[in-house]
Write a protein that holds these residues in place. Structure first.
Motif, PDB file in Angstrom:
ATOM      1  N   SER A  14     -30.348  33.116 -79.153  1.00 47.79           N
ATOM      2  CA  SER A  14     -30.058  33.109 -80.585  1.00 47.79           C
ATOM      3  C   SER A  14     -28.564  33.115 -80.807  1.00 47.79           C
ATOM      4  CB  SER A  14     -30.654  34.347 -81.266  1.00 47.79           C
ATOM      5  OG  SER A  14     -32.054  34.321 -81.198  1.00 47.79           O
ATOM      6  N   GLY A  15     -28.152  32.535 -81.911  1.00 54.59           N
ATOM      7  CA  GLY A  15     -26.759  32.557 -82.337  1.00 54.59           C
ATOM      8  C   GLY A  15     -26.709  32.934 -83.803  1.00 54.59           C
ATOM      9  N   LYS A  16     -25.568  33.367 -84.268  1.00 54.69           N
ATOM     10  CA  LYS A  16     -25.419  33.749 -85.672  1.00 54.69           C
ATOM     11  C   LYS A  16     -24.408  32.832 -86.332  1.00 54.69           C
ATOM     12  CE  LYS A  16     -24.877  37.595 -88.787  1.00 54.69           C
ATOM     13  NZ  LYS A  16     -24.545  39.022 -88.929  1.00 54.69           N
ATOM     14  N   ARG A  19     -25.607  31.145 -92.130  1.00 55.73           N
ATOM     15  CA  ARG A  19     -26.877  31.488 -92.793  1.00 55.73           C
ATOM     16  C   ARG A  19     -27.668  32.540 -92.036  1.00 55.73           C
ATOM     17  NH1 ARG A  19     -29.378  25.633 -93.544  1.00 55.73           N
ATOM     18  NH2 ARG A  19     -29.430  26.017 -91.319  1.00 55.73           N
ATOM     19  N   GLY A  20     -27.051  33.187 -91.065  1.00 58.72           N
ATOM     20  CA  GLY A  20     -27.732  34.205 -90.273  1.00 58.72           C
ATOM     21  C   GLY A  20     -28.088  33.690 -88.891  1.00 58.72           C
ATOM     22  N   TYR A  21     -29.025  34.363 -88.236  1.00 62.00           N
ATOM     23  CA  TYR A  21     -29.403  34.013 -86.875  1.00 62.00           C
ATOM     24  C   TYR A  21     -30.272  32.765 -86.839  1.00 62.00           C
ATOM     25  CZ  TYR A  21     -27.482  38.212 -84.831  1.00 62.00           C
ATOM     26  OH  TYR A  21     -26.623  39.175 -84.404  1.00 62.00           O
ATOM     27  N   VAL A  58     -22.528  27.555 -82.945  1.00 61.87           N
ATOM     28  CA  VAL A  58     -21.514  28.581 -82.709  1.00 61.87           C
ATOM     29  C   VAL A  58     -20.556  27.981 -81.698  1.00 61.87           C
ATOM     30  CG1 VAL A  58     -21.025  30.891 -81.847  1.00 61.87           C
ATOM     31  CG2 VAL A  58     -23.129  30.472 -83.138  1.00 61.87           C
TER      32      VAL A  58
END
Length: 93
Positions: A14-16, A19-21, A58
């Motif tokens: 996961s990346g942030k 708009r969030g993760y 990211v």
């Protein structure tokens, strides 16, 4: 000098972003001119999920020394964890 060589690998994680993760599906690593870092060339790593559009990205720009230190830090962290702890086979609870 830019190498124009890009290493692209499949990843799971996961990346942030803004708009969030979001789920990550690939990473690209290359040496090139940075967009933001104040160096002539950097090791650039883009973590992405192209299926979720351009905001599912990211990006990092690291000096050669920082990139090599990151590789060693990842190896050290994994070596200190019990085998399989960070495995893709592990299910979230």
């Amino acid at each position: 000098m830019c190498t124009y060589l890009t290493e692209k690998i499949r990843v799971e994680g996961s990346g942030k972003g803004p708009r969030g993760y979001f789920s990550l599906t690939e990473a690209m690593v290359y040496v090139d001119h940075p967009q933001h870092a104040a160096y002539e060339h950097t090791v650039n790593i883009d973590f992405r999920n192209p299926a979720e559009g351009p905001s599912a990205r990211v990006a990092v720009e690291l000096t050669e020394e920082a990139a090599l230190a990151l590789v060693e830090a990842v190896r050290t962290a994994l070596a200190s964890a019990p085998p399989g702890l960070a495995s893709a086979r592990r299910q979230r609870g």
